[in-house]
Design an enzyme around this catalytic site. Structure first.
Site, PDB file in Angstrom:
ATOM      1  N   GLU A 161      41.263  79.821  22.742  1.00 31.32           N
ATOM      2  CA  GLU A 161      41.494  81.126  23.159  1.00 31.32           C
ATOM      3  C   GLU A 161      40.753  82.132  22.326  1.00 31.32           C
ATOM      4  OE1 GLU A 161      45.764  80.377  24.848  1.00 31.32           O
ATOM      5  OE2 GLU A 161      45.866  81.353  23.003  1.00 31.32           O
ATOM      6  N   GLU A 320      46.488  74.758  29.268  1.00 27.31           N
ATOM      7  CA  GLU A 320      47.760  75.068  28.994  1.00 27.31           C
ATOM      8  C   GLU A 320      48.850  75.776  30.109  1.00 27.31           C
ATOM      9  OE1 GLU A 320      48.132  77.582  25.259  1.00 27.31           O
ATOM     10  OE2 GLU A 320      46.517  76.584  24.237  1.00 27.31           O
ATOM     11  N   TRP A 328      56.928  84.717  22.978  1.00 28.86           N
ATOM     12  CA  TRP A 328      56.308  85.553  22.633  1.00 28.86           C
ATOM     13  C   TRP A 328      56.432  86.878  23.540  1.00 28.86           C
ATOM     14  CZ3 TRP A 328      52.750  86.146  26.616  1.00 28.86           C
ATOM     15  CH2 TRP A 328      52.527  84.925  27.242  1.00 28.86           C
TER      16      TRP A 328
END
Length: 693
Positions: A161, A320, A328
């Site tokens: 990421e 993912e 989060w």
């Protein structure tokens, strides 16, 4: 489009290397070594056939500077491989070990206020730091040397990421790199001054050593928007350069295994200009996390539509997603029964050939301890793990049926997306600070679904000439080149829909003159057969003023209306502003939606914001063929004529469908009707059939 690396899909450890990849991030270094055997037993039970390994394991691989230890990783990889589980091995550079930060604190980024971004999270490093890059590339080379001939390592996972925590760095290294980037882009300081419009506010620079980063300049100071846009481009390019340096360091030693990195595409984020990044991977990967609320499945489909375009129609990889809730968000909603399976198979229906989760075993400590996983805190005797096993069985069934390697059939409508326009809508210098290009793409996508029509989402920079209709919602930035491409498309017989805030500025954030939209030196206005002089901006902040505007076709606008003051003789007005609010703002009978012939095609102008209902209502005016809005139908085709039809119920109520051809491969939460080819699709259902044409 730039040259692209050849498509190369990672092999599984099956007899022929084929099959839908299924698994997730595996972090055995969080647990005692004795748990690896138990993990592998449960992975086999769940039909897991691949894992992403060592993403955050730098400190375990190099616990002290120059001391590399691979024994633990060798043992894990060997056990996985012997169990038939392929490894997507990470470069492990996403998070550096603490000893590196202690020894070299100068690698830490700075925020726009000049504060050091401290270590302890992910990506606490400068993409432009030569010190950090040398450590990272040394690690890459060590990994490549050690695993270049390992048969169980079938792909390389670079970083993780990119840009999650260091997308914006204001360090001195970044400043020096930005100056070099600007010089390479513009060639001369005169060109930079022209592009940035530095005549405003005495911002002229005499040479590139005077160029600054757009750091914090005061409480309500406004950054030069052209400078900020270039800084966004620079940040994208610096991280892309870092990725390529890591990839190339490994490729020099181990060139025969495919490379990827996980993008971050959902309609709440699109961190990078992934149209550029897609050229530099061997297969496209994405991390997608669902949006809570009623938009859940629609948002997933919209994000996937962009992913399929980034992959140029080739299969792509879900690196993912979550089995249930994350940890989060302000609201960490869990998935309902059926959504674990439905979401995963929806990705497959949209072109994905790999379904992976973060992560395999739910962490017992750390920042992501409450992020759901394939094996939850409750263990194997849990709803989530049973769902994981059920999904593994379904993906195995689809693999056996031959779905892997088939490609998604394109729609006939493309909604165009531009990362640069998304960055531009964040500017604090626009007529409204409530613009959001990516959200407008999502709203158009959902509005068309509500009308029973699925669209593709295609980067503006790509080739979209084979579509019948293209839609540009809030594509703020249009260069002269792109304006001409659009005009050529319409002249050749296509239909274009231009949104209310499209083509307002060029690639240097310069406003086109002569009226709106000004793109292409007035070419867009000529094509549309309209001219607007001013923007009418609404909002609840203006107390006592109207906060909505009605149109004659029943639609409502709540944000922005263009004051169209002239139209060509052959322009057709589809809808105008009407009612007391329009009269109050002196927009009564002013055209809001128009259609204009141009060459062999049609240019439609939507001069105001519309909600989903308005977009769906407008679909008939666009000449778009519509179907049942409750069911999304996609087709994946093989070169031998085999096709897989995927039907997804996006409604909360059961939907009956008749005349479904083909043999059912997956009928999840579906029941058979009274006749052959009739099915009832219940909530969170998906039906996949196979036939040969």
């Amino acid at each position: 489009m730039a040259a692209r690396r050849p498509f190369q899909w990672p092999a599984l450890l099956t007899r022929d290397g084929r099959g839908i990849a299924y698994g997730g991030d595996y972090n055995p270094d969080q647990w005692p070594e004795s748990m690896v055997d138990e993990d592998i037993r449960l992975m086999r039970e769940a039909h897991v056939n691949t894992v992403a390994l060592a993403i955050f394991s730098w400190d375990k691989i190099e616990p002290q500077e120059g001391e590399f230890t691979f024994d633990w990783l060798d043992a894990v990889i060997s056990k996985l491989g012997e169990a038939g589980i392929a490894v997507d091995l990470a470069s492990a550079t996403a998070s550096a070990p603490m000893w590196l930060y202690v020894k070299h604190p100068e690698v830490l980024p700075q925020d726009k206020y000049g504060h050091t971004v401290n270590a302890g999270s992910r990506q606490s490093w400068q993409p432009t730091s030569p010190v950090f890059k040398e450590y990272a590339l040394t690690l890459c080379r060590k990994l490549a040397e050690h695993y270049k001939n390992n048969p169980y390592v079938t792909a390389w996972h670079m970083g993780n990421e990119y840009g999650w925590n260091n997308r914006y760095d204001y360090s001195d290294n970044a400043l020096n790199a930005f100056r070099s980037w600007c010089e390479a882009k513009y060639g001369s300081i005169e060109q930079l001054n022209e592009a940035w419009g530095t005549a405003f506010w005495s911002q002229h620079v005499n040479d590139f050593d005077e160029v600054l980063l757009p750091r914090h300049m005061g409480g309500d100071a406004m950054v030069n928007p052209a400078q900020q846009l270039d800084y966004e481009r620079f940040g994208n390019d610096m991280l892309l350069d870092f990725y390529k340096a890591e990839r190339d360091a490994i490729a020099e030693i181990c060139p025969d295994k495919p490379f990827t990195t996980n993008f971050m595409v959902s309609t709440d984020q699109c961190t990078m200009d992934y149209a550029k990044w897609a050229d530099e991977v061997d297969f496209v990967s994405n991390d997608h996390y669902f949006h809570e609320g009623e938009s859940h499945v629609d948002e997933l489909l919209c994000s996937d539509a962009l992913m399929d375009s980034l992959a140029l129609g080739k299969p792509w990889y879900v690196m993912e997603h979550s089995t249930s809730s994350v940890q989060w968000k302000p609201l960490n909603a869990r998935k309902r029964h059926g959504e674990l399976m439905r979401d995963a198979l929806a990705h497959v229906a949209m072109g994905a050939d790999a379904i992976n989760f973060f992560q395999w075993r739910q962490s017992a400590s750390g920042a992501e301890a409450f992020h759901s996983a394939m094996l939850p805190h409750a263990g194997e005797d849990s709803k989530i793990f049973r769902g994981v096993c059920e999904l593994g069985e379904a993906l195995h069934t689809l693999s056996e049926a031959g779905l892997q390697g088939t490609e998604l059939q394109h729609a006939d409508t493309a909604i165009l997306f531009s990362a640069e326009s998304e960055w531009a809508t964040r500017s604090q210098t626009l007529p409204s600070m409530k613009l959001n290009h990516w959200h407008d793409v999502r709203d158009w996508y959902r509005g068309l679904l509500d009308a029973g029509h699925r669209a593709d989402v295609v980067p503006l920079a790509y080739d979209w000439n084979n579509y019948q209709t293209i839609i540009l919602p809030t594509v703020l930035i249009l260069s002269d080149h792109d304006a001409q491409r659009i005009a050529n498309f319409v002249q050749a017989g296509g239909t274009v829909v231009i949104g209310y805030a499209t083509g307002i500025i060029d690639e240097h954030f310069r406003v086109g003159l002569g009226g709106y939209p000004g793109a292409g030196q007035g070419l867009l206005r000529e094509m549309l057969g309209i001219r607007s002089e001013e923007f009418n901006i609404l909002g609840d902040e203006a107390e006592g003023e109207p906060n909505a505007m009605t149109l004659t076709n029943g639609c409502t606008s709540k944000l922005w209306q263009n004051d169209v003051t002239s139209i060509a003789a052959n322009t057709t007005v589809i809808a105008s502003y009407a009612g007391a609010e329009a009269f109050d703002w002196e927009l009564d009978a002013v055209p809001a939606v128009t259609s204009h012939p141009y060459g062999s095609g049609t240019a439609i102008y939507v001069g105001c914001d519309l909600d989903r209902q308005g977009i769906a209502l407008l679909a008939e005016s666009l000449g778009i063929e519509v179907d049942d809005s409750r069911v999304v139908h996609t087709i994946r085709r093989a070169v031998d004529g085999t096709r897989f039809d995927c039907y997804l119920n996006r409604d909360r109520q059961p939907v009956s469908m008749i005349n479904i051809d083909g043999e059912p491969v997956i009928a999840y939460r579906c029941t058979n009707g009274s006749t052959r080819g009739e099915y009832v699709l219940h909530r969170n259902s998906i039906l996949i059939t196979k036939r040969v044409e």
